[in-house]
Motif scaffolding. Structure first.
Motif, PDB file in Angstrom:
ATOM      1  N   ALA A   1       4.865   4.617   2.335  1.00 34.53           N
ATOM      2  CA  ALA A   1       4.887   3.554   1.660  1.00 34.53           C
ATOM      3  C   ALA A   1       4.853   2.323   2.579  1.00 34.53           C
ATOM      4  O   ALA A   1       5.579   2.222   3.556  1.00 34.53           O
ATOM      5  CB  ALA A   1       5.884   3.406   0.613  1.00 34.53           C
ATOM      6  N   TYR A   2       4.001   1.187   2.133  1.00 30.92           N
ATOM      7  CA  TYR A   2       4.052   0.005   2.873  1.00 30.92           C
ATOM      8  C   TYR A   2       4.419  -1.182   2.150  1.00 30.92           C
ATOM      9  O   TYR A   2       3.833  -1.162   0.786  1.00 30.92           O
ATOM     10  CB  TYR A   2       2.549  -0.119   3.650  1.00 30.92           C
TER      11      TYR A   2
ATOM     12  N   GLY B   1       0.857  -1.307   0.038  1.00 33.66           N
ATOM     13  CA  GLY B   1       0.004   0.167  -0.004  1.00 33.66           C
ATOM     14  C   GLY B   1       0.954   1.214   0.241  1.00 33.66           C
ATOM     15  O   GLY B   1       1.891   1.447   0.472  1.00 33.66           O
ATOM     16  N   TRP B   2       0.381   2.386  -0.286  1.00 30.55           N
ATOM     17  CA  TRP B   2       0.897   3.559  -0.472  1.00 30.55           C
ATOM     18  C   TRP B   2      -0.279   4.669  -0.157  1.00 30.55           C
ATOM     19  O   TRP B   2      -1.348   4.493  -0.538  1.00 30.55           O
ATOM     20  CB  TRP B   2       1.302   3.980  -1.932  1.00 30.55           C
TER      21      TRP B   2
ATOM     22  N   SER C   1      -6.551  -1.573  -5.060  1.00 31.77           N
ATOM     23  CA  SER C   1      -7.256  -0.300  -5.002  1.00 31.77           C
ATOM     24  C   SER C   1      -7.079   1.118  -4.812  1.00 31.77           C
ATOM     25  O   SER C   1      -6.096   1.158  -3.858  1.00 31.77           O
ATOM     26  CB  SER C   1      -8.453  -0.867  -3.685  1.00 31.77           C
ATOM     27  N   GLN C   2      -7.424   2.053  -5.416  1.00 32.09           N
ATOM     28  CA  GLN C   2      -7.125   3.324  -5.381  1.00 32.09           C
ATOM     29  C   GLN C   2      -8.272   3.989  -4.971  1.00 32.09           C
ATOM     30  O   GLN C   2      -9.379   4.295  -5.886  1.00 32.09           O
ATOM     31  CB  GLN C   2      -6.342   3.585  -6.747  1.00 32.09           C
ATOM     32  N   VAL C   3      -8.143   4.761  -3.970  1.00 32.40           N
ATOM     33  CA  VAL C   3      -9.418   5.693  -3.395  1.00 32.40           C
ATOM     34  C   VAL C   3      -8.738   7.206  -2.973  1.00 32.40           C
ATOM     35  O   VAL C   3      -7.811   7.111  -2.262  1.00 32.40           O
ATOM     36  CB  VAL C   3     -10.161   5.179  -2.546  1.00 32.40           C
TER      37      VAL C   3
ATOM     38  N   ALA D   1      -6.432  12.804   1.071  1.00 37.97           N
ATOM     39  CA  ALA D   1      -5.561  11.680   1.229  1.00 37.97           C
ATOM     40  C   ALA D   1      -5.838  10.646   0.000  1.00 37.97           C
ATOM     41  O   ALA D   1      -7.132  10.177  -0.193  1.00 37.97           O
ATOM     42  CB  ALA D   1      -5.942  10.836   2.658  1.00 37.97           C
ATOM     43  N   GLU D   2      -4.685  10.178  -0.655  1.00 34.66           N
ATOM     44  CA  GLU D   2      -5.134   9.245  -1.667  1.00 34.66           C
ATOM     45  C   GLU D   2      -4.527   7.755  -0.874  1.00 34.66           C
ATOM     46  O   GLU D   2      -3.353   7.680  -0.567  1.00 34.66           O
ATOM     47  CB  GLU D   2      -4.182   9.642  -2.812  1.00 34.66           C
ATOM     48  N   TYR D   3      -5.226   6.915  -1.136  1.00 33.95           N
ATOM     49  CA  TYR D   3      -4.648   5.468  -0.748  1.00 33.95           C
ATOM     50  C   TYR D   3      -4.489   4.697  -2.112  1.00 33.95           C
ATOM     51  O   TYR D   3      -5.540   4.444  -2.727  1.00 33.95           O
ATOM     52  CB  TYR D   3      -5.591   4.934   0.033  1.00 33.95           C
ATOM     53  N   THR D   4      -3.582   3.803  -2.019  1.00 31.52           N
ATOM     54  CA  THR D   4      -3.413   2.630  -3.173  1.00 31.52           C
ATOM     55  C   THR D   4      -3.062   1.295  -2.460  1.00 31.52           C
ATOM     56  O   THR D   4      -1.887   1.355  -1.903  1.00 31.52           O
ATOM     57  CB  THR D   4      -2.331   2.765  -4.197  1.00 31.52           C
ATOM     58  N   VAL D   5      -3.862   0.435  -2.279  1.00 31.99           N
ATOM     59  CA  VAL D   5      -3.845  -0.507  -1.274  1.00 31.99           C
ATOM     60  C   VAL D   5      -4.135  -2.034  -1.749  1.00 31.99           C
ATOM     61  O   VAL D   5      -5.091  -1.832  -2.702  1.00 31.99           O
ATOM     62  CB  VAL D   5      -4.365  -0.307  -0.005  1.00 31.99           C
TER      63      VAL D   5
END
Length: 329
Positions: free
Chosen positions: A319-320, A21-22, A104-106, A34-38
């Motif tokens: 980043a994860y 995830g980022w 997923s990107q939100v 906030a933008e999440y890509t996980v």
């Protein structure tokens, strides 16, 4: 990190052993994006989590690719790419980033309740509903959310609160339109939202050589005089704004190392100049040399490895990879 950037919630995933995830967040003085890509995951916020911490506001989010299922207040929505959802941080909810075999990107927009000029009982009608962001103010709001990460990094910190105000105005206009409640919006909010719509229209139609005040006013159902009055509060007139943006787009194409063979005249035509001569005159007046010479100089500097230093980022990236304990800033 999620509890700090958003709200506390119980998170679960089938990808605990290979979670990736980022997250990227921007603080806009009260408003936060906030933008999440996980990896696919689910989050459940219970009354206990609400008591633990409640920022007393709304989270509006834009779905970019994989579907999201949202439940709150007996509503249940299945959102797909291009849809917007809304939930209240003071109420329990369930959100599931549906597993379709990809990340997923939100993108989230947090708005304090006190900053949104709409009655709470009206806004509650929109919780956990599927709201399209493909046309009108929704499309502008989606464009704002997707473009903020790129532009915020290069902004002066003093500009960030203004970006937050723009986001709040667009969100308020978007939600009010779904509720037929524009009457609740302050005149200043309606003014800024109209300017934002006009701004986007200009950007989208720069390639039209007939773009001008009359066309813009007609499209937005206002008089040319009203349009000029709106732009009196802007740094430039309508016509000057069009000229500047056309030259900026031409400048970007001329200095793009991927387009060294695109004809000069084609670049000018692409951005609304009727002839190569017209484009060359305008470019020379603005930059002090012909488009051809400017391109030659820019490409030579690029080959020599010369560039402009990037401005410091005014936001937070995390980043994860792997387990949640493996964190890399």
């Amino acid at each position: 990190m999620s509890a700090h950037e958003m709200v506390p919630a119980a998170l679960s995933t089938e990808h605990a052993d290979d979670f990736h995830g980022w997250a990227h967040s921007v603080d806009l003085s009260g408003v936060r994006v906030a933008e999440y890509t996980v990896s696919p995951m689910a989050g459940r916020r219970t009354p206990t989590h609400v008591r633990q911490r409640d920022p007393d506001g709304y989270q509006l989010f834009l779905v970019h690719d994989s579907p999201v299922r949202l439940q709150q207040q007996r509503n249940d929505a299945y959102l797909e790419a291009g849809d917007i959802g809304l939930f209240d941080t003071s109420l329990p909810f369930f959100a599931d980033l549906v597993d379709v075999g990809q990340l997923s990107q939100v993108t989230f927009l947090f708005m304090p309740r006190a900053a949104l000029p709409l009655p709470r009982d009206e806004v509650e009608r929109l919780l956990a509903l599927k709201l399209s962001a493909r046309t009108g103010t929704g499309a502008l709001l989606a464009r704002y959310l997707t473009g903020l990460r790129e532009h915020a990094a290069g902004c002066d910190p003093a500009e960030l609160p203004r970006l937050g105000t723009i986001g709040l105005d667009l969100a308020a206009m978007f939600l009010a339109g779904r509720l037929d409640a524009e009457r609740h919006l302050p005149a200043e909010t309606r003014y800024r939202a109209l300017v934002a719509r006009i701004d986007a229209y200009i950007d989208h139609h720069l390639g039209d050589p007939d773009l001008g005040p009359a066309d813009i006013a007609a499209h937005h159902h206002i008089s040319v005089r009203t349009l000029h009055l709106l732009f009196k509060q802007q740094p430039q007139t309508v016509s000057a704004t069009i000229r500047r943006r056309r030259l900026e787009r031409c400048h970007a194409d001329l200095t793009d190392p991927r387009l060294p063979n695109r004809p000069i005249g084609e670049i000018g035509l692409r951005w609304g100049y009727r002839t190569t001569a017209e484009f060359s005159r305008a470019f020379r007046a603005a930059y002090g040399m012909s488009p051809r010479d400017y391109r030659k100089q820019a490409l030579a500097e690029d080959e020599a490895g010369e560039g402009t230093a990037q401005p410091p980022h005014s936001s937070t990236d995390v980043a994860y990879a792997g387990s949640s304990s493996n964190r890399r800033p």
